[in-house]
Design a protein around this motif. Structure first.
Motif, PDB file in Angstrom:
ATOM      1  N   HIS A  10      -6.846  28.211 -20.981  1.00 22.19           N
ATOM      2  CA  HIS A  10      -5.511  28.750 -20.757  1.00 22.19           C
ATOM      3  C   HIS A  10      -5.520  30.280 -20.821  1.00 22.19           C
ATOM      4  CE1 HIS A  10      -1.147  28.826 -20.763  1.00 22.19           C
ATOM      5  NE2 HIS A  10      -1.171  29.533 -21.880  1.00 22.19           N
ATOM      6  N   LEU A  11      -6.249  30.834 -21.799  1.00 20.82           N
ATOM      7  CA  LEU A  11      -6.363  32.295 -21.888  1.00 20.82           C
ATOM      8  C   LEU A  11      -6.987  32.869 -20.622  1.00 20.82           C
ATOM      9  CD1 LEU A  11      -7.523  32.848 -25.579  1.00 20.82           C
ATOM     10  CD2 LEU A  11      -5.343  33.516 -24.563  1.00 20.82           C
ATOM     11  N   ASN A  16      -4.519  32.823 -17.757  1.00 18.88           N
ATOM     12  CA  ASN A  16      -3.516  33.884 -17.909  1.00 18.88           C
ATOM     13  C   ASN A  16      -4.065  35.253 -17.542  1.00 18.88           C
ATOM     14  OD1 ASN A  16      -1.228  32.453 -18.598  1.00 18.88           O
ATOM     15  ND2 ASN A  16      -1.689  32.478 -20.789  1.00 18.88           N
ATOM     16  N   GLN A  17      -5.364  35.388 -17.492  1.00 14.79           N
ATOM     17  CA  GLN A  17      -5.994  36.640 -17.071  1.00 14.79           C
ATOM     18  C   GLN A  17      -6.387  36.590 -15.591  1.00 14.79           C
ATOM     19  OE1 GLN A  17      -6.200  39.373 -19.007  1.00 14.79           O
ATOM     20  NE2 GLN A  17      -5.091  38.187 -20.557  1.00 14.79           N
ATOM     21  N   GLN A  53     -10.209  31.584 -13.071  1.00 11.13           N
ATOM     22  CA  GLN A  53     -10.307  30.130 -13.200  1.00 11.13           C
ATOM     23  C   GLN A  53     -11.782  29.756 -13.149  1.00 11.13           C
ATOM     24  OE1 GLN A  53      -8.178  27.866 -10.287  1.00 11.13           O
ATOM     25  NE2 GLN A  53      -8.446  25.965 -11.426  1.00 11.13           N
ATOM     26  N   GLU A  62      -4.274  40.082 -25.711  1.00  6.12           N
ATOM     27  CA  GLU A  62      -3.049  40.536 -26.344  1.00  6.12           C
ATOM     28  C   GLU A  62      -3.209  40.397 -27.869  1.00  6.12           C
ATOM     29  OE1 GLU A  62      -0.381  41.723 -24.698  1.00  6.12           O
ATOM     30  OE2 GLU A  62      -1.457  41.470 -22.800  1.00  6.12           O
ATOM     31  N   THR A  96      -3.395  36.981 -29.827  1.00  7.25           N
ATOM     32  CA  THR A  96      -4.551  36.100 -29.729  1.00  7.25           C
ATOM     33  C   THR A  96      -5.569  36.315 -30.839  1.00  7.25           C
ATOM     34  OG1 THR A  96      -5.708  37.616 -28.247  1.00  7.25           O
ATOM     35  CG2 THR A  96      -4.344  35.896 -27.231  1.00  7.25           C
TER      36      THR A  96
END
Length: 175
Positions: A143-144, A147-148, A151, A171, A174
């Motif tokens: 997921h992190l 979000n960046q 994939q 961020e 985290t």
């Protein structure tokens, strides 16, 4: 031989006891925290048959009785309750019907696993929980990365994928 009907509660147990040689009956209320219950069962000279209803927190008692050489019979609580003539529940009366079922040979005994099977089950449950934790952590790391804008799917766990994950500007939440 001594036969004991035991109504188990988290802090105490009410027992009704029958000695087949003398045909004497006794009743006792044994507390757990003070060690009274353990001392009582240790003092029994001959191995006894102890019948209890199946309850959730009785494992320590079953293990103690088995270690002391007593035979433990765990009974189906619903069938034991169904055999009562009187439906009013009191702690003092609960041990007597269990003892009566034991004496009459009508005790609804259920199978309980031995120590080896219990240990094996505990290890399997522990392993299952560890796998769940690992899966959650891996999903969060995926997921992190998403979000960046990256994939990687299963390639995230390669050397290059872990290096990309480590180089992410994360961020503060985290940490």
């Amino acid at each position: 031989m001594i036969i004991i009907g035991c109504d188990f509660h988290p802090s105490f147990q009410q027992i009704a006891m029958f000695d087949t040689e003398t045909e004497a009956t006794e009743e006792h209320k044994l507390t757990h925290a003070s060690g009274e219950a353990e001392n009582f069962y240790r003092k029994l000279t001959a191995p006894a048959i102890v019948g209890i209803e199946t309850v959730g927190n009785d494992q320590w008692l079953v293990q103690l009785l088995q270690k002391l050489g007593h035979e433990v019979w765990v009974g189906d609580a619903a069938q034991i309750r169904a055999s009562y003539v009187r439906k009013q529940k009191t702690d003092r009366r609960d041990a007597k019907p269990i003892l009566q079922l034991l004496i009459e040979g009508r005790f609804p005994r259920i199978w309980i696993p031995d120590a080896g099977v219990r240990d094996h089950r505990q290890l399997l449950m522990h392993r299952h929980k560890l796998v769940q934790i690992r899966t959650r952590v891996k999903n969060e790391l995926q997921h992190l990365m998403l979000n960046q804008g990256m994939q990687k799917k299963h390639k995230l766990w390669s050397t290059e994928g872990r290096a990309a994950l480590a180089s992410l500007p994360l961020e503060p939440w985290t940490d």
